[in-house]
Design a protein around this motif. Structure first.
Motif, mmCIF file in Angstrom:
data_model
loop_
_atom_site.group_PDB
_atom_site.id
_atom_site.type_symbol
_atom_site.label_atom_id
_atom_site.label_comp_id
_atom_site.label_asym_id
_atom_site.label_seq_id
_atom_site.Cartn_x
_atom_site.Cartn_y
_atom_site.Cartn_z
ATOM 1 N N GLN A 40 -6.875 -8.796 1.930
ATOM 2 C CA GLN A 40 -5.977 -9.601 1.099
ATOM 3 C C GLN A 40 -4.696 -9.940 1.856
ATOM 4 O O GLN A 40 -4.219 -11.084 1.816
ATOM 5 N N LEU A 41 -4.124 -8.945 2.549
ATOM 6 C CA LEU A 41 -2.896 -9.192 3.317
ATOM 7 C C LEU A 41 -3.146 -10.209 4.421
ATOM 8 O O LEU A 41 -2.307 -11.086 4.673
ATOM 9 N N ASP A 44 -3.247 -13.595 2.805
ATOM 10 C CA ASP A 44 -1.955 -14.044 2.287
ATOM 11 C C ASP A 44 -0.946 -14.345 3.383
ATOM 12 O O ASP A 44 0.031 -15.070 3.149
ATOM 13 N N LEU A 45 -1.159 -13.772 4.582
ATOM 14 C CA LEU A 45 -0.209 -13.981 5.673
ATOM 15 C C LEU A 45 -0.656 -15.050 6.671
ATOM 16 O O LEU A 45 0.133 -15.438 7.532
ATOM 17 N N ARG A 48 1.412 -18.286 8.057
ATOM 18 C CA ARG A 48 2.754 -18.156 7.466
ATOM 19 C C ARG A 48 3.704 -17.580 8.502
ATOM 20 O O ARG A 48 3.320 -16.745 9.325
ATOM 21 N N SER A 51 4.105 -13.779 8.851
ATOM 22 C CA SER A 51 3.140 -12.928 9.550
ATOM 23 C C SER A 51 3.737 -12.334 10.812
ATOM 24 O O SER A 51 3.496 -11.171 11.139
ATOM 25 N N TRP A 62 9.675 -11.856 1.992
ATOM 26 C CA TRP A 62 8.280 -12.199 1.728
ATOM 27 C C TRP A 62 7.612 -11.097 0.921
ATOM 28 O O TRP A 62 6.879 -11.367 -0.027
ATOM 29 N N TRP A 66 5.789 -11.377 -2.679
ATOM 30 C CA TRP A 66 4.359 -11.039 -2.724
ATOM 31 C C TRP A 66 4.103 -9.895 -3.687
ATOM 32 O O TRP A 66 3.167 -9.935 -4.489
ATOM 33 N N GLU A 69 3.971 -10.583 -7.449
ATOM 34 C CA GLU A 69 2.808 -11.338 -7.930
ATOM 35 C C GLU A 69 1.538 -10.489 -7.998
ATOM 36 O O GLU A 69 0.502 -10.980 -8.446
ATOM 37 N N GLN A 70 1.600 -9.231 -7.535
ATOM 38 C CA GLN A 70 0.378 -8.441 -7.402
ATOM 39 C C GLN A 70 -0.003 -7.740 -8.706
ATOM 40 O O GLN A 70 0.853 -7.303 -9.471
ATOM 41 N N SER A 74 -3.308 -3.432 -5.218
ATOM 42 C CA SER A 74 -2.348 -3.942 -4.236
ATOM 43 C C SER A 74 -0.904 -3.807 -4.702
ATOM 44 O O SER A 74 0.018 -3.809 -3.883
#
Length: 321
Positions: A40-41, A44-45, A48, A51, A62, A66, A69-70, A74
């Protein structure tokens, strides 16, 4: 007491592979959560700018967006579990009744994902399963062990060890039930205290008493499990009562073992914190170093737990049980 601890850890030293086996089981359960989180990370990165910041430092802006929203497992990824934070986090969850599986939390919303609590419960069942096999090895440590023999011993004693564990959960539930009105009474005294120091001492004191009560429950149940294997006890209830009687007769020695192991555990966390504070994780190489350090700490904690179990076998052997 000290001689039984020395004999117990020497017994573990002769069978050090048990630490590796339990560590591998620990890693297997951790991967159930770590692999989906890593994927997932990565997703999502990707592409971007954050990262690069997360690779070589920490992009708090960031992460804050992030994290908000989890949902699910996570959401547990936060700075308070990094470094030595895991120890304080676990202690806080224990004293609030969320371990194991939120059984004693009195209806409060769990501060961690139910999925994590569920995986933790499965890991607890694995520990219960392995206990019989581990005790079988410590009962005759000079004979060595094999994976086949350990699994056979674990399965042979699993039912009885599980029943002892359920009795221990019932005793822990009673402790939390009695603690609830006591906590309200002490918190009331703390609110009426004339100084902040007195209020803090009252609150810390009630938490210390709760922790002591839980340690005593664990101590009795652990000695009951030793009796199940050493004396081939068939009745979990009688083994629990015999464990209670043994601990009452040898309270100083039995509790002293816990104090020594807890002191060693606290020293381990402090040493880990000192190394972690000086370790700058920048890039892949330092990440591998950090991973090795973290797993070394986990292995050391497992060694302390198994050493305590072996020491309890040696204490019963020395006291003529």
């Amino acid at each position: 007491m000290l001689s039984s601890i020395g004999d117990g850890f020497r017994s573990l030293g002769r069978n050090w592979g048990l630490v590796v086996l339990v560590l591998l089981a620990n890693l297997a359960f951790a991967l159930l959560l770590a692999v989906p989180l890593a994927l997932q990370l990565e997703g999502d990165l990707v592409h971007r700018g954050a990262s690069n910041g997360m690779m070589y430092a920490f992009d708090f802006d960031w992460w804050a967006q992030w994290s908000a929203e989890q949902k699910g497992p996570s959401s547990a990824l936060s700075p308070d579990i990094l470094g030595t934070g895991f120890a304080y986090r676990n202690l806080d969850l224990l004293l609030k009744g969320f371990l194991p599986a939120g059984l004693f939390a009195r209806g409060a919303a769990p501060p961690v994902s139910p999925v994590i609590l569920g995986v933790g419960t499965l890991y607890l069942l694995l520990q219960v399963f392995l206990t019989g096999g581990l005790l079988g090895v410590f009962r005759a440590p000079e004979g060595g062990w094999t994976v086949r023999g350990l699994v056979h011993g674990s399965g042979f004693y699993f039912g009885r060890i599980l029943r002892v564990s359920l009795l221990a959960l019932g005793a822990a539930g009673l402790v939390f039930a009695l603690q609830a009105p006591f906590a309200r009474y002490v918190d009331g005294l703390a609110r009426e205290a004339v100084s902040e120091r007195s209020a803090a001492l009252l609150v810390l004191g009630r938490h210390a008493l709760l922790l002591l009560a839980l340690v005593l429950v664990h101590m009795v149940s652990s000695h009951a499990k030793v009796l199940v294997v050493r004396e081939e006890r068939l009745s979990a209830v009688l083994a629990f009562l015999s464990g209670l009687a043994f601990c009452a007769r040898n309270l100083v020695a039995a509790l002293g073992q816990y104090l020594v192991v807890l002191a060693l555990g606290a020293g381990l966390v402090a040493l880990f914190g000192a190394f972690d504070a000086r370790l700058a994780v920048v890039g892949f190489r330092s990440q591998f170093v950090a991973l090795f350090l973290f797993e070394a700490v986990v292995a050391a904690r497992i060694a302390l737990r198994l050493g305590l179990l072996a020491s309890q076998v040696e204490l019963q052997r020395a006291r003529g049980r």
